[in-house]
Design a protein around this motif. Structure first.
Motif, short mmCIF file in Angstrom:
data_model
loop_
_atom_site.label_atom_id
_atom_site.label_comp_id
_atom_site.label_asym_id
_atom_site.label_seq_id
_atom_site.Cartn_x
_atom_site.Cartn_y
_atom_site.Cartn_z
N UNK A 110 0.97 -1.24 0.02
CA UNK A 110 0.01 0.05 0.03
C UNK A 110 0.72 1.36 -0.08
N UNK A 111 2.15 1.25 0.52
CA UNK A 111 3.04 2.17 0.64
C UNK A 111 3.89 2.11 -0.73
N UNK A 112 4.12 3.52 -1.23
CA UNK A 112 4.88 3.44 -2.25
C UNK A 112 6.23 3.24 -1.99
N UNK A 113 7.08 2.38 -2.62
CA UNK A 113 8.57 2.07 -2.40
C UNK A 113 9.39 3.26 -2.60
N UNK A 114 9.12 4.23 -3.39
CA UNK A 114 9.97 5.32 -3.97
C UNK A 114 10.06 6.44 -3.09
N UNK A 115 9.00 6.58 -2.20
CA UNK A 115 8.70 7.88 -1.73
C UNK A 115 9.05 7.60 -0.22
N UNK A 116 9.42 8.52 0.77
CA UNK A 116 9.37 8.41 1.94
C UNK A 116 8.25 8.07 2.90
N UNK A 117 8.19 7.79 4.15
CA UNK A 117 6.88 7.69 4.69
C UNK A 117 6.33 8.77 4.96
N UNK A 118 7.20 9.71 5.46
CA UNK A 118 6.59 11.20 5.71
C UNK A 118 6.11 11.79 4.50
N UNK A 119 6.78 11.73 3.47
CA UNK A 119 6.05 12.32 2.26
C UNK A 119 4.96 12.05 1.90
N UNK A 120 4.61 10.47 2.09
CA UNK A 120 3.28 9.98 1.44
C UNK A 120 2.07 10.59 2.64
N UNK A 150 8.45 5.11 16.93
CA UNK A 150 9.76 5.67 17.45
C UNK A 150 10.41 6.48 16.66
N UNK A 151 11.20 7.56 17.19
CA UNK A 151 11.88 8.47 16.71
C UNK A 151 11.08 8.93 15.23
N UNK A 152 10.02 9.85 15.61
CA UNK A 152 9.16 10.23 14.32
C UNK A 152 9.90 11.06 13.58
N UNK A 153 10.73 11.93 13.83
CA UNK A 153 11.50 12.81 12.88
C UNK A 153 12.30 11.82 11.85
N UNK A 157 11.57 10.59 7.15
CA UNK A 157 12.70 10.36 6.08
C UNK A 157 12.92 9.15 5.69
N UNK A 158 12.32 8.11 6.14
CA UNK A 158 12.73 6.67 6.26
C UNK A 158 11.84 6.17 4.96
N UNK A 159 12.27 5.19 4.31
CA UNK A 159 11.53 4.50 3.11
C UNK A 159 10.89 3.41 3.78
N UNK A 160 9.56 2.91 3.11
CA UNK A 160 8.89 1.60 3.73
C UNK A 160 10.03 0.48 4.06
N UNK A 161 10.71 0.14 3.07
CA UNK A 161 11.41 -1.15 3.45
C UNK A 161 12.55 -1.01 4.66
N UNK A 162 12.82 0.15 5.41
CA UNK A 162 13.28 0.36 6.36
C UNK A 162 12.64 0.31 7.44
N UNK A 163 11.19 -0.01 7.57
CA UNK A 163 10.48 -0.22 8.74
C UNK A 163 9.96 -1.65 8.85
N UNK A 164 9.72 -1.96 10.08
CA UNK A 164 9.07 -3.47 10.42
C UNK A 164 7.65 -3.29 10.00
N UNK A 165 7.04 -4.38 10.14
CA UNK A 165 5.55 -4.62 9.57
C UNK A 165 4.60 -3.70 10.58
N UNK A 166 4.90 -3.68 11.86
CA UNK A 166 4.13 -2.97 12.56
C UNK A 166 4.26 -1.63 12.53
#
Length: 582
Positions: A110-120, A150-153, A157-166
């Motif tokens: 559901x998240x676009x892998x080429x954009x950061x989580x915050x941007x989306x 955790x660490x919202x800032x 700037x993190x991409x989806x693949x850098x986050x856990x499922x939760x």
């Protein structure tokens, strides 16, 4: 709860395909949703629950492939009511995300892998709230704090693949609530998550609902989850509503046989059973496609299937008098990123940290823990699919870590792996029959193609499939059927040992029960030995003789499965058990 509904669905019907070849996925579904209410929709895959939610959001295929009828009236923020099924695309764009939003089952897709989580997340705010880039960023970070990332800032700037499922699911929740929608649709938002992460997400949704007063449509196949979050429940079967009522009445006095079956399929928290109940225990399926109830009560069936404690004790005593089949001693698997001129070397990370245990012939050892605890890494290291750092793995008289490539190939005939996702572990271009025959061909078994095909047809029958399935491709099967194909493929080499890695975690509770019963039947009939890996302690307890709990690469607790489940010694184990839905 207010009396004026925020969402009213009337006689919703959805069909796929062209005229004359249509499949009716949803048939005359009606319900209302009020402010502050959570309505649960429950059913197996194919029951029509997700199609219902996608139709309300108008996310179904184009009219040439999908026919919608009925009404889905939404109370908009300006006080007017609008039928979502009649809006044009421009009107829908203004409505989606702003008045009604959705959390999907799989956040990675559901998240676009080429954009950061915050941007989306910020994109939705800029579109609906007309915020500047800076304002949208600040609001997004506030939302990340609200959903307890955790660490919202840095998450911005993190991409989806850098986050856990939760964590990815929390990003999706932040995106869904960013514009304060009146209705939130949550479609299987916790299905593939650990029980502890699942419990946290459910609590988070309840907190957000109390803060904002939004109405929630919560879709799942697990009635245990519904018991924690919903006030009212709809039970769907083959596109129709078969039962509706308050959560209390549905759980305490289910009226329909299908509901009784769904409630009974999940392993009991209090009673050890010889096999799990399945839907067919409560409903007979006639050849013409109709059904009839069996008049068997869940309580009566549970008594019939109850284990004899004395027999179980004698069986396990005999089990542990044997010589261990597998001995793992002081096993460590460590990783360290290489040093570069841009980044210094990072500290060593131990995915598996000094782990020792044995598995006895005919035993099922349950391996349980949250994502990232090292259980999958440990399972794959036994097959030498992952390199070990230190320690030893002894299988019978074989030193596994000392084997060369030729010896390793022969060893892997003895131990096979059943993966979590059957769809991705099957080649979409190979038929079920070809996939099962391939290992036999590689190892030169059964002399010729005719012999291998004969064995494959026997294996299909053994795992509850039909000979006609030999020529079908993976996409033509249900999730449970695909997992049966993977089990048949694993059995094709006549192994003594199976490692089941989260092999039922993504399946409906009813299909999960069928697959677990099948694994136990195969174990009994063929003398198999299992390592059963899962994050679900109730499933592991049902399957296992002993249970091993892992945390951060180490063994937290190891002992008799019933004893660990009913009398856990570790605080961490108690936390995992308390997170299991009732």
């Amino acid at each position: 709860m207010e009396t004026t509904p925020v969402l009213t669905v009337k006689e919703l019907s959805v069909s796929f395909g062209k005229a004359g070849e249509q499949f009716h996925a949803v048939k005359n579904v009606s319900f209302t949703l009020h402010k502050g209410e959570t309505l649960g929709i429950v059913g197996e895959s194919g029951s029509g629950k997700s199609v219902t939610s996608l139709s309300v959001m108008r996310l179904t295929p184009p009219p040439s492939l999908c026919t919608l009828s009925g009404k889905a009236e939404l109370l908009l923020k300006d006080g007017s009511r609008s039928d979502l099924l009649t809006l044009n695309q421009k009107q829908l764009q203004r409505c989606r995300g702003n008045d009604i939003a959705m959390i999907f089952q799989e956040p990675m897709t559901s998240l676009n892998p080429v954009f950061t989580c915050g941007w989306q997340v910020a994109e939705s705010l800029r579109l609906h709230k007309n915020l500047s880039a800076r304002e949208a960023r600040e609001r997004t970070i506030e939302l990340f704090k609200k959903v307890k990332l955790p660490r919202p800032e840095s998450m911005y700037d993190a991409y989806p693949h850098q986050l856990s499922g939760g964590q990815k699911q929390r990003v999706m929740i932040a995106m869904a609530i960013s514009c304060d929608p009146a209705v939130l649709i949550a479609d299987e938002p916790t299905t593939a998550l650990d029980v502890s992460v699942q419990a946290t997400i459910l609590e988070l949704l309840k907190e957000l609902q109390q803060e904002t007063g939004m109405a929630m449509l919560f879709i799942t196949h697990d009635l245990g989850i519904i018991s924690r979050i919903a006030q009212n429940v709809l039970v769907m079967y083959k596109g129709s509503i078969v039962e509706t009522g308050t959560a209390t009445s549905i759980f305490n006095n289910p009226a329909h046989a299908y509901t009784k079956g769904l409630l009974s399929c999940r392993p009991s928290r209090n009673t050890g059973l010889t096999r799990l109940p399945v839907i067919s225990d409560f409903m007979h399926f006639r050849p013409d496609g109709t059904t009839e109830e069996t008049n068997l009560s869940p309580q009566a069936l549970e008594q019939q299937l109850k284990r004899d404690p004395q027999q179980e004790k004698l069986r396990r005593e005999a089990l542990y008098k044997q010589t261990p089949l597998l001995t793992v001693k002081d096993l460590t698997i460590a990783y360290r990123k290489k040093k570069s001129w841009l980044k210094p070397a990072t500290p060593e990370f131990r995915a598996v940290d000094n782990v020792s245990f044995e598995v006895y012939p005919g035993e099922t050892l349950g391996l349980v823990g949250e994502s990232g605890c090292g259980k999958t890494t440990l399972g794959r290291s036994i097959l030498r699919l992952i390199n070990t750092t230190t320690g030893s793995i002894q299988y019978g008289d074989t030193d596994v870590l000392a084997l060369d490539e030729k010896q390793l190939r022969a060893f892997r005939r003895q131990i096979q792996l059943v993966f979590q996702d059957p769809y991705s572990s099957l080649n979409p271009r190979m038929t079920a029959g070809a996939a099962i025959m391939e290992p036999m061909t590689v190892h030169g078994l059964y002399n010729n193609a005719a012999g291998r095909k004969k064995q494959t047809l026997e294996l299909l029958k053994k795992v509850g499939l039909e000979e006609s399935h030999f020529h079908r491709y993976p996409h033509q099967f249900s999730g449970g059927q695909r997992q049966r194909i993977c089990i048949a493929r694993a059995l094709s080499l006549n192994p003594r040992f199976l490692i089941c890695d989260e092999s039922v975690s993504a399946l409906d509770v009813s299909v999960q029960a069928q697959v677990l019963n099948l694994l136990n039947e195969l174990k009994r009939d063929q003398g198999l030995t299992y390592i059963f890996i899962s994050h679900d302690l109730s499933v592991v307890r049902f399957m296992s003789d002993r249970m091993m709990v892992m945390r951060e690469g180490k063994i937290e607790e190891l002992g008799d499965a019933d004893e660990v489940y009913l009398h856990p010694q570790s605080e961490y184990t108690r936390k995992l058990i308390s997170a299991i839905p009732d």
